[in-house]
Scaffold this active site. Structure first.
Site, PDB file in Angstrom:
ATOM      1  N   ASP A 225      16.516  -3.656  -5.335  1.00  0.00           N
ATOM      2  CA  ASP A 225      15.628  -4.107  -6.416  1.00  0.00           C
ATOM      3  C   ASP A 225      16.080  -3.534  -7.758  1.00  0.00           C
ATOM      4  O   ASP A 225      15.864  -4.148  -8.807  1.00  0.00           O
ATOM      5  CB  ASP A 225      14.182  -3.677  -6.149  1.00  0.00           C
ATOM      6  CG  ASP A 225      13.536  -4.510  -5.053  1.00  0.00           C
ATOM      7  OD1 ASP A 225      14.048  -5.609  -4.768  1.00  0.00           O
ATOM      8  OD2 ASP A 225      12.535  -4.052  -4.476  1.00  0.00           O
TER       9      ASP A 225
ATOM     10  N   ALA B 100       2.644   0.976 -11.265  1.00  0.00           N
ATOM     11  CA  ALA B 100       3.220   2.256 -10.826  1.00  0.00           C
ATOM     12  C   ALA B 100       3.446   2.287  -9.315  1.00  0.00           C
ATOM     13  O   ALA B 100       3.379   3.350  -8.697  1.00  0.00           O
ATOM     14  CB  ALA B 100       2.316   3.409 -11.262  1.00  0.00           C
ATOM     15  N   GLY B 101       3.729   1.135  -8.718  1.00  0.00           N
ATOM     16  CA  GLY B 101       4.024   1.074  -7.277  1.00  0.00           C
ATOM     17  C   GLY B 101       5.517   1.155  -7.018  1.00  0.00           C
ATOM     18  O   GLY B 101       6.295   1.632  -7.862  1.00  0.00           O
TER      19      GLY B 101
ATOM     20  N   LYS C 167      10.005  -0.750   5.091  1.00  0.00           N
ATOM     21  CA  LYS C 167      10.954  -0.238   4.082  1.00  0.00           C
ATOM     22  C   LYS C 167      10.984   1.292   3.965  1.00  0.00           C
ATOM     23  O   LYS C 167      12.028   1.863   3.701  1.00  0.00           O
ATOM     24  CB  LYS C 167      10.642  -0.844   2.711  1.00  0.00           C
ATOM     25  CG  LYS C 167      10.985  -2.328   2.621  1.00  0.00           C
ATOM     26  CD  LYS C 167      11.067  -2.737   1.167  1.00  0.00           C
ATOM     27  CE  LYS C 167      10.233  -3.920   0.858  1.00  0.00           C
ATOM     28  NZ  LYS C 167      10.326  -4.338  -0.543  1.00  0.00           N
TER      29      LYS C 167
ATOM     30  N   GLY D 219      10.853 -13.364 -12.277  1.00  0.00           N
ATOM     31  CA  GLY D 219      10.909 -12.705 -10.970  1.00  0.00           C
ATOM     32  C   GLY D 219      11.868 -13.368 -10.001  1.00  0.00           C
ATOM     33  O   GLY D 219      12.476 -12.698  -9.161  1.00  0.00           O
TER      34      GLY D 219
ATOM     35  N   THR E 281      12.141  -5.600   5.301  1.00  0.00           N
ATOM     36  CA  THR E 281      10.986  -5.932   4.470  1.00  0.00           C
ATOM     37  C   THR E 281       9.719  -5.347   5.083  1.00  0.00           C
ATOM     38  O   THR E 281       9.784  -4.567   6.049  1.00  0.00           O
ATOM     39  CB  THR E 281      10.921  -7.459   4.225  1.00  0.00           C
ATOM     40  OG1 THR E 281       9.889  -7.716   3.273  1.00  0.00           O
ATOM     41  CG2 THR E 281      10.647  -8.245   5.494  1.00  0.00           C
TER      42      THR E 281
ATOM     43  N   ARG F   3      -1.315   7.535 -10.708  1.00  0.00           N
ATOM     44  CA  ARG F   3      -0.019   7.051 -10.183  1.00  0.00           C
ATOM     45  C   ARG F   3       1.035   7.022 -11.293  1.00  0.00           C
ATOM     46  O   ARG F   3       2.206   7.273 -11.045  1.00  0.00           O
ATOM     47  CB  ARG F   3      -0.176   5.656  -9.561  1.00  0.00           C
ATOM     48  CG  ARG F   3      -1.032   5.652  -8.313  1.00  0.00           C
ATOM     49  CD  ARG F   3      -1.075   4.264  -7.693  1.00  0.00           C
ATOM     50  NE  ARG F   3       0.058   4.008  -6.818  1.00  0.00           N
ATOM     51  CZ  ARG F   3       0.384   2.799  -6.342  1.00  0.00           C
ATOM     52  NH1 ARG F   3      -0.337   1.738  -6.688  1.00  0.00           N
ATOM     53  NH2 ARG F   3       1.408   2.647  -5.548  1.00  0.00           N
TER      54      ARG F   3
END
Ligand code: ATR
Length: 280
Positions: A106, A132-133, A71, A243, A67, A160
């Protein structure tokens, strides 16, 4: 002398060793499946990360979750699969022989959570992804892999979104953040990957009225569990995917790789993590 074999153990590598739900999830599965194994939290600073990962087995581990802030480094230090490469980050490591492999779970966490909670969600032409990450890259990769024809991406910083279209090719269409409302009538799936709606952040302020009645709305934010976006979608009677579901589903693959059994995301596990989130 009696030979003893040490139980298999995996770990979570972070710095600082953040308050992660992964130990709770993996300990639940070890316990309920009756597997003698371990899942430790290892606080490893950036300067010690390469040594730790390159000698993961010598440190006593058959694999690891990675984490923040490691990463991206994890990707560079391992043999990544297509998913990790596309996302630009690895969160799950395991050995194949002496080779340390990595993936980004993910992608399947997002897709499997939709399959579990919104069956038939993929019978759509258009998806609309906000943000857009790194999380957005995992979502887009999963949608393209699943065969979704067109993925529109809106991001506050337009460059991005343009970069994602460059990376993923012609099925990904960047649109301006101000044009979200125009894209809603065609969106069979709306996904929030931004931090908007997270505890302490402003809500995602969009009107869902023009979404088709059969659309599915997914939010990657899980604190709070019910974001204003999910509440609005449910009030309209739309199917949703939250989530927390994605968080639970993304943990399945690591456990299977390390301990050899594919665990299930049960209502009991969900309740356990929900209770932990409430006390955070
Ligand atoms: P992650 O890896 O979790 O995706 P990230 O790379 O920091 O995290 O991306 C956060 C996303 O939330 C970005 O799309 C960000 O938009 P910018 O690229 O313009 O920064 C989005 N985001 C964060 N705060 C926002 C806000 N107040 N309004 C709109 N978008 C926001």
């Amino acid at each position: 002398m009696v030979a003893t074999t040490k139980p298999r153990a995996a770990c979570l590598i972070g710095w600082p060793a953040a308050h992660s739900r992964s130990p709770l999830i993996h300990h639940y599965w070890l316990r309920t499946l009756g597997i003698e194994g371990g899942y430790n939290v290892e606080a490893v600073p950036p300067e010690g990360f390469a040594e730790f990962v390159l000698h993961l087995s010598a440190h006593g581990f058959v694999g690891a979750n990675v984490t923040i802030p490691h990463k991206e480094r994890a990707l560079a230090l391992t043999v990544p699969d297509d998913r990790a490469r596309a996302v630009g980050a690895a969160n799950t490591l395991w050995y194949e022989g002496s080779e340390l492999c990595s993936t980004n779970t993910d992608v399947e966490g997002f897709i499997n959570n939709l399959d579990a909670g919104a069956k038939g969600w993929d019978k759509i032409d258009d998806a609309l992804v906000l943000g857009a990450g790194g999380a957005s890259r995992a979502v887009i990769f999963g949608l393209l892999e699943r065969g979704i024809k067109r993925v529109q991406v809106a991001n506050r910083t337009n460059d991005r979104a343009l970069a994602l279209a460059d990376q993923f090719g012609e099925r990904v269409h960047p649109i301006a953040w101000e044009k979200i409302s125009e894209a809603l009538p065609n969106a069979g799936l709306l996904v929030n990957t931004t931090s908007l709606g997270m505890h302490g952040q402003p809500p995602l302020d969009i009107d869902l009225e023009s979404l088709p009645a059969q659309s599915v709305v997914a939010d990657l934010v899980y604190v709070p569990l019910q974001t204003p976006l999910l509440a609005a979608a449910r009030a309209r009677g739309l199917k949703t995917a939250d989530g927390l579901g994605m968080l639970l589903h993304q943990a399945v693959r690591g456990f299977e790789l390390w301990f050899g059994r594919r665990p299930e995301v049960t209502p009991e596990l969900r309740a356990l993590v929900e209770a932990d989130l409430e006390h955070a």
